[in-house]
Design an enzyme around this catalytic site. Structure first.
Site, short mmCIF file in Angstrom:
data_model
loop_
_atom_site.label_atom_id
_atom_site.label_comp_id
_atom_site.label_asym_id
_atom_site.label_seq_id
_atom_site.Cartn_x
_atom_site.Cartn_y
_atom_site.Cartn_z
N GLY A 1 0.83 -1.22 0.00
CA GLY A 1 0.00 0.00 0.00
C GLY A 1 0.85 1.26 0.00
N HIS A 2 1.98 1.22 -0.75
CA HIS A 2 2.96 2.33 -0.69
C HIS A 2 2.46 3.63 -1.32
CE1 HIS A 2 3.51 0.93 -4.76
NE2 HIS A 2 4.24 2.00 -5.04
N GLY B 1 -0.64 4.79 -0.74
CA GLY B 1 -1.71 5.31 0.12
C GLY B 1 -1.18 6.38 1.07
N SER C 1 -6.86 0.06 13.32
CA SER C 1 -7.40 1.41 13.30
C SER C 1 -8.14 1.64 14.61
CB SER C 1 -8.36 1.52 12.12
OG SER C 1 -9.20 2.62 12.31
N SER C 2 -8.20 2.91 15.03
CA SER C 2 -8.88 3.19 16.30
C SER C 2 -10.37 2.89 16.22
CB SER C 2 -8.66 4.65 16.71
OG SER C 2 -9.20 5.50 15.73
N CYS C 3 -10.90 2.73 14.99
CA CYS C 3 -12.35 2.46 14.90
C CYS C 3 -12.68 1.02 15.26
CB CYS C 3 -12.89 2.84 13.53
SG CYS C 3 -12.34 1.73 12.28
N TYR D 1 -15.75 -3.38 8.66
CA TYR D 1 -14.33 -3.02 8.57
C TYR D 1 -13.62 -3.37 9.88
CZ TYR D 1 -10.43 0.37 8.14
OH TYR D 1 -9.21 0.99 8.08
N LYS E 1 -10.42 -5.91 10.75
CA LYS E 1 -9.18 -5.44 11.39
C LYS E 1 -8.92 -6.21 12.69
CE LYS E 1 -7.75 -2.19 8.66
NZ LYS E 1 -6.41 -2.29 8.08
N THR F 1 -4.91 6.56 15.14
CA THR F 1 -6.11 7.38 15.19
C THR F 1 -6.43 7.88 13.78
OG1 THR F 1 -7.10 9.22 16.34
CG2 THR F 1 -4.84 9.56 15.61
N ASN F 2 -7.32 8.87 13.64
CA ASN F 2 -7.61 9.45 12.32
C ASN F 2 -6.34 10.11 11.77
OD1 ASN F 2 -10.55 9.05 12.51
ND2 ASN F 2 -10.36 10.53 14.17
N LEU F 3 -5.97 9.76 10.56
CA LEU F 3 -4.75 10.31 9.95
C LEU F 3 -5.14 11.26 8.82
CD1 LEU F 3 -2.77 6.96 9.77
CD2 LEU F 3 -2.71 8.67 11.58
N HIS G 1 -12.58 10.45 4.42
CA HIS G 1 -12.75 10.72 5.85
C HIS G 1 -13.10 12.20 6.05
CE1 HIS G 1 -10.04 7.04 6.32
NE2 HIS G 1 -11.17 6.73 6.91
N ARG H 1 -14.26 20.43 0.38
CA ARG H 1 -15.47 21.26 0.36
C ARG H 1 -15.14 22.74 0.50
NH1 ARG H 1 -19.42 18.89 4.42
NH2 ARG H 1 -18.60 16.97 3.56
N ARG I 1 -12.82 14.81 18.00
CA ARG I 1 -12.02 13.75 17.39
C ARG I 1 -10.54 14.11 17.46
NH1 ARG I 1 -16.27 11.86 17.81
NH2 ARG I 1 -17.62 10.83 16.28
#
Ligand SMILES: NC(=O)c1ccc[n+]([C@@H]2O[C@H](COP(=O)([O-])OP(=O)(O)OC[C@H]3O[C@@H](n4cnc5c(N)ncnc54)[C@H](OP(=O)(O)O)[C@@H]3O)[C@@H](O)[C@H]2O)c1
Length: 314
Positions: free
Chosen positions: A11-12, A14, A106-108, A135, A139, A163-165, A178, A186, A208
């Protein structure tokens, strides 16, 4: 790790994988393949690839990743693709007895009502957030597989829970991304098209945590060098911000001068989510990029990428 350690970053291209490659370039021998060159859901092709390259370190940063909308629209894909990707890589790496592997959770994957700040021990102590449970289950299976390989085969594999990155090269898709990259897009579109108002989903009150991908990459290098434990380890800042505060930072960085309206008819999700990062900070790692600074750099990257007509959405 040294200059001739072969490190396969799956996944290089991403968000995480590209940051990790920036951190490792010149320090190790990198092995990479795009999804077009190697579909990691294909176990036989993955085994052949690993056999050919014989990495000494594998980082599983390839996954099907997306925000709430994407998860809700395609839960089967999130479950099935992620299970297959991680199983292909880990089975192939186990067969070759790859000594070191880092799996990214992932934190989720923590329970919806985990105690805050969320410590690693909270894993599997309660029901999951239903909007991304498919998901999360994939994980959790990955974390369990790392534990099992350690127990049964004695390999020093580890799992990290970021966490969220956010950062350069994030996925800025209008509906599949995300919250942070979605807002960057937006606000920039509002500036470009001269809109006086930007609508943000929910009340703006939920809090968050956000970590820049370059900080995350430095954390992963620290973990590869010094963490060896069956338990997953959190990667975050330990600090949170409201969605309204986040929107304000992005509005400022994108030069938006109009009104931000919160659409409270849309769901807020869990009121607060932040990780306990005492385990990783005890290893000597600390985040270095302040949120305001990281958002400004990400907005600049996004503007340049759009101006150069580069793909900003996956
Ligand atoms: N982003 C976050 O906020 C966040 C937070 C916590 C944890 N994480 C975890 O970090 C990891 C990486 O996330 P990310 O945000 O960097 O994701 P990303 O930007 O969407 O990148 C995912 C990468 O996975 C590769 N990939 C997907 N399906 C593949 C397949 N079938 N075969 C081969 N490669 C495939 C893609 O390769 P190509 O580009 O070649 O198509 C892509 O580069 C994930 O495990 C995620 O759960 C991310």
């Amino acid at each position: 790790m040294s200059r001739n350690t072969r490190v396969y970053v799956a996944g290089h291209r991403g968000l995480v994988g590209s940051a990790l490659c920036r951190a490792l370039r010149g320090r190790v021998e990198l092995v990479t393949a795009t999804s077009a060159e190697l579909d990691l859901r294909d176990a036989a092709a993955t085994a052949a690839f690993l056999d050919r390259h014989r990495p000494e370190v594998v980082v599983v940063a390839a996954a099907r990743v997306g925000g709430i909308g994407a998860n809700a629209a395609a839960p089967v894909d999130f479950l099935s693709d992620n299970l297959r990707i991680q199983l292909s890589i880990m089975d192939a790496a186990r067969a070759l007895r790859v000594p070191r592997l880092l799996f990214l959770g992932s934190s989720c994957i923590y329970p919806r009502q985990a105690r805050l700040p969320i410590r690693e021990e909270e894993l599997m102590t309660g029901p999951l957030e239903p909007t991304n449970s498919a998901y999360a289950v994939a994980k959790i299976a990955g974390v369990e597989q790392v534990r099992a390989v350690r127990a049964q085969h004695g390999l020093a594999w580890i799992s990290a829970m970021p966490t969220n990155l956010y950062g350069p090269g994030d996925n800025f898709h209008p509906t599949r991304s995300h919250v942070l990259p979605a807002l960057v897009r937006r606000f920039h579109e509002a500036v470009r098209e001269g809109h006086g108002e930007v609508v943000v989903w929910g009340t703006g009150a939920p809090r968050r945590e956000f970590l820049h991908s370059d900080d995350a990459a430095a954390a992963l290098v620290t973990l590869l060098e010094s963490y060896d434990d069956p338990d997953p380890i959190n990667v975050g800042t330990g600090r949170d911000i409201s969605i309204a505060g986040l929107a304000r930072l992005i509005a400022d960085a994108s030069g938006f001068r109009g009104r931000v309206r919160f659409d409270d008819a849309k769901p807020d999700g869990t009121p607060r989510k932040v990780l306990d990062v005492s385990r990783i900070t005890a290893l000597g790692w600390r985040p270095a990029i302040a949120l305001r600074e990281g958002i400004a750099a990400t907005c600049a990257w996004y503007r340049d990428a759009v101006a150069a007509d580069l793909a900003v959405a996956r």
